[in-house]
Design a protein around this motif. Structure first.
Motif, PDB file in Angstrom:
ATOM      1  N   HIS A  36     -63.243 -29.997 140.090  1.00 48.25           N
ATOM      2  CA  HIS A  36     -62.405 -31.115 139.656  1.00 48.25           C
ATOM      3  C   HIS A  36     -62.599 -31.447 138.175  1.00 48.25           C
ATOM      4  CE1 HIS A  36     -61.390 -31.816 143.812  1.00 48.25           C
ATOM      5  NE2 HIS A  36     -62.680 -31.809 144.104  1.00 48.25           N
ATOM      6  N   ALA A  37     -63.121 -30.521 137.407  1.00 49.16           N
ATOM      7  CA  ALA A  37     -63.416 -30.764 135.993  1.00 49.16           C
ATOM      8  C   ALA A  37     -62.149 -31.049 135.201  1.00 49.16           C
ATOM      9  CB  ALA A  37     -64.128 -29.554 135.401  1.00 49.16           C
ATOM     10  N   VAL A  38     -62.328 -31.742 134.106  1.00 51.02           N
ATOM     11  CA  VAL A  38     -61.216 -32.059 133.213  1.00 51.02           C
ATOM     12  C   VAL A  38     -60.645 -30.786 132.604  1.00 51.02           C
ATOM     13  CG1 VAL A  38     -60.598 -33.257 131.087  1.00 51.02           C
ATOM     14  CG2 VAL A  38     -62.132 -34.350 132.722  1.00 51.02           C
ATOM     15  N   SER A  39     -61.509 -29.826 132.294  1.00 54.24           N
ATOM     16  CA  SER A  39     -61.108 -28.584 131.637  1.00 54.24           C
ATOM     17  C   SER A  39     -61.433 -27.384 132.522  1.00 54.24           C
ATOM     18  CB  SER A  39     -61.858 -28.448 130.309  1.00 54.24           C
ATOM     19  OG  SER A  39     -61.708 -27.169 129.765  1.00 54.24           O
ATOM     20  N   GLU A  40     -60.667 -26.327 132.382  1.00 45.34           N
ATOM     21  CA  GLU A  40     -60.915 -25.072 133.100  1.00 45.34           C
ATOM     22  C   GLU A  40     -61.948 -24.205 132.370  1.00 45.34           C
ATOM     23  OE1 GLU A  40     -59.432 -23.868 135.992  1.00 45.34           O
ATOM     24  OE2 GLU A  40     -58.575 -25.856 136.256  1.00 45.34           O
ATOM     25  N   LYS A  41     -62.438 -24.665 131.252  1.00 47.17           N
ATOM     26  CA  LYS A  41     -63.304 -23.864 130.387  1.00 47.17           C
ATOM     27  C   LYS A  41     -64.731 -23.760 130.920  1.00 47.17           C
ATOM     28  CE  LYS A  41     -60.581 -24.527 126.285  1.00 47.17           C
ATOM     29  NZ  LYS A  41     -59.970 -23.242 126.213  1.00 47.17           N
ATOM     30  N   THR A  42     -65.441 -22.763 130.371  1.00 47.74           N
ATOM     31  CA  THR A  42     -66.845 -22.508 130.686  1.00 47.74           C
ATOM     32  C   THR A  42     -67.678 -22.836 129.462  1.00 47.74           C
ATOM     33  OG1 THR A  42     -66.249 -20.727 132.187  1.00 47.74           O
ATOM     34  CG2 THR A  42     -68.488 -20.712 131.339  1.00 47.74           C
ATOM     35  N   VAL A  43     -68.847 -23.437 129.686  1.00 49.33           N
ATOM     36  CA  VAL A  43     -69.736 -23.786 128.578  1.00 49.33           C
ATOM     37  C   VAL A  43     -71.161 -23.358 128.925  1.00 49.33           C
ATOM     38  CG1 VAL A  43     -70.200 -26.140 129.410  1.00 49.33           C
ATOM     39  CG2 VAL A  43     -70.423 -25.634 126.987  1.00 49.33           C
ATOM     40  N   TRP A  44     -71.887 -22.916 127.904  1.00 53.69           N
ATOM     41  CA  TRP A  44     -73.318 -22.684 128.016  1.00 53.69           C
ATOM     42  C   TRP A  44     -73.998 -23.792 127.242  1.00 53.69           C
ATOM     43  CZ3 TRP A  44     -74.381 -16.810 126.786  1.00 53.69           C
ATOM     44  CH2 TRP A  44     -73.819 -16.027 127.794  1.00 53.69           C
ATOM     45  N   VAL A  45     -74.996 -24.424 127.860  1.00 54.20           N
ATOM     46  CA  VAL A  45     -75.723 -25.518 127.219  1.00 54.20           C
ATOM     47  C   VAL A  45     -77.172 -25.094 127.055  1.00 54.20           C
ATOM     48  CG1 VAL A  45     -76.408 -27.935 127.379  1.00 54.20           C
ATOM     49  CG2 VAL A  45     -74.199 -27.201 128.325  1.00 54.20           C
ATOM     50  N   PHE A  46     -77.629 -25.054 125.812  1.00 48.58           N
ATOM     51  CA  PHE A  46     -79.019 -24.740 125.493  1.00 48.58           C
ATOM     52  C   PHE A  46     -79.680 -26.036 125.069  1.00 48.58           C
ATOM     53  CE2 PHE A  46     -76.576 -20.940 124.822  1.00 48.58           C
ATOM     54  CZ  PHE A  46     -77.335 -19.978 125.444  1.00 48.58           C
ATOM     55  N   GLY A  47     -80.807 -26.359 125.689  1.00 51.39           N
ATOM     56  CA  GLY A  47     -81.423 -27.624 125.321  1.00 51.39           C
ATOM     57  C   GLY A  47     -82.755 -27.867 125.974  1.00 51.39           C
ATOM     58  N   ASP A  48     -83.190 -29.097 125.851  1.00 53.52           N
ATOM     59  CA  ASP A  48     -84.462 -29.545 126.409  1.00 53.52           C
ATOM     60  C   ASP A  48     -84.174 -30.573 127.497  1.00 53.52           C
ATOM     61  OD1 ASP A  48     -83.612 -31.709 124.929  1.00 53.52           O
ATOM     62  OD2 ASP A  48     -85.157 -31.541 123.402  1.00 53.52           O
ATOM     63  N   SER A  49     -85.102 -31.455 127.762  1.00 57.10           N
ATOM     64  CA  SER A  49     -84.910 -32.450 128.811  1.00 57.10           C
ATOM     65  C   SER A  49     -83.759 -33.406 128.493  1.00 57.10           C
ATOM     66  CB  SER A  49     -86.208 -33.241 129.041  1.00 57.10           C
ATOM     67  OG  SER A  49     -86.592 -33.901 127.854  1.00 57.10           O
ATOM     68  N   PHE A  50     -83.447 -33.568 127.227  1.00 52.37           N
ATOM     69  CA  PHE A  50     -82.321 -34.423 126.857  1.00 52.37           C
ATOM     70  C   PHE A  50     -81.011 -33.829 127.371  1.00 52.37           C
ATOM     71  CE2 PHE A  50     -79.158 -36.079 123.771  1.00 52.37           C
ATOM     72  CZ  PHE A  50     -79.298 -37.428 124.084  1.00 52.37           C
ATOM     73  N   ALA A  51     -80.893 -32.516 127.345  1.00 54.33           N
ATOM     74  CA  ALA A  51     -79.711 -31.856 127.906  1.00 54.33           C
ATOM     75  C   ALA A  51     -79.617 -32.115 129.404  1.00 54.33           C
ATOM     76  CB  ALA A  51     -79.746 -30.362 127.619  1.00 54.33           C
TER      77      ALA A  51
END
Length: 86
Positions: free
Chosen positions: A22-37
């Motif tokens: 049900h996402a707003v966008s059909e796009k794919t994302v990779w998220v690189f991060g720490d605990s804040f992510a």
């Protein structure tokens, strides 16, 4: 265009991959991060159909992997950890 900021109960996670049909966008994302992510997961996963979460130290491994390339990459590191990013 109306944006609803709720995470649907059908949201599923498996090994760092979160799928939101049900996402707003059909796009794919990779998220690189720490605990804040991690804290931003509910917001990011509302926006994208597929979200792959990685620790920032896994960047080189992820970009050289067999995964299909994402539409977008996000680098999310809280300021206190900038010195720890290679």
């Amino acid at each position: 265009f109306v944006l609803h900021w709720s995470v649907f109960p059908v949201l599923s996670e498996e090994g760092g991959l979160m799928i939101n049909p049900h996402a707003v966008s059909e796009k794919t994302v990779w998220v690189f991060g720490d605990s804040f992510a991690e804290a931003l997961k509910p917001y990011i996963t509302t926006m994208f159909r597929e979200t792959h979460f990685f620790k920032h130290k896994e960047f080189e491994q992820a970009v050289s992997s067999h995964f299909p390339r994402p539409d977008m990459m996000l680098w999310v590191v809280v300021e206190r950890n900038f010195a720890n990013v290679d």
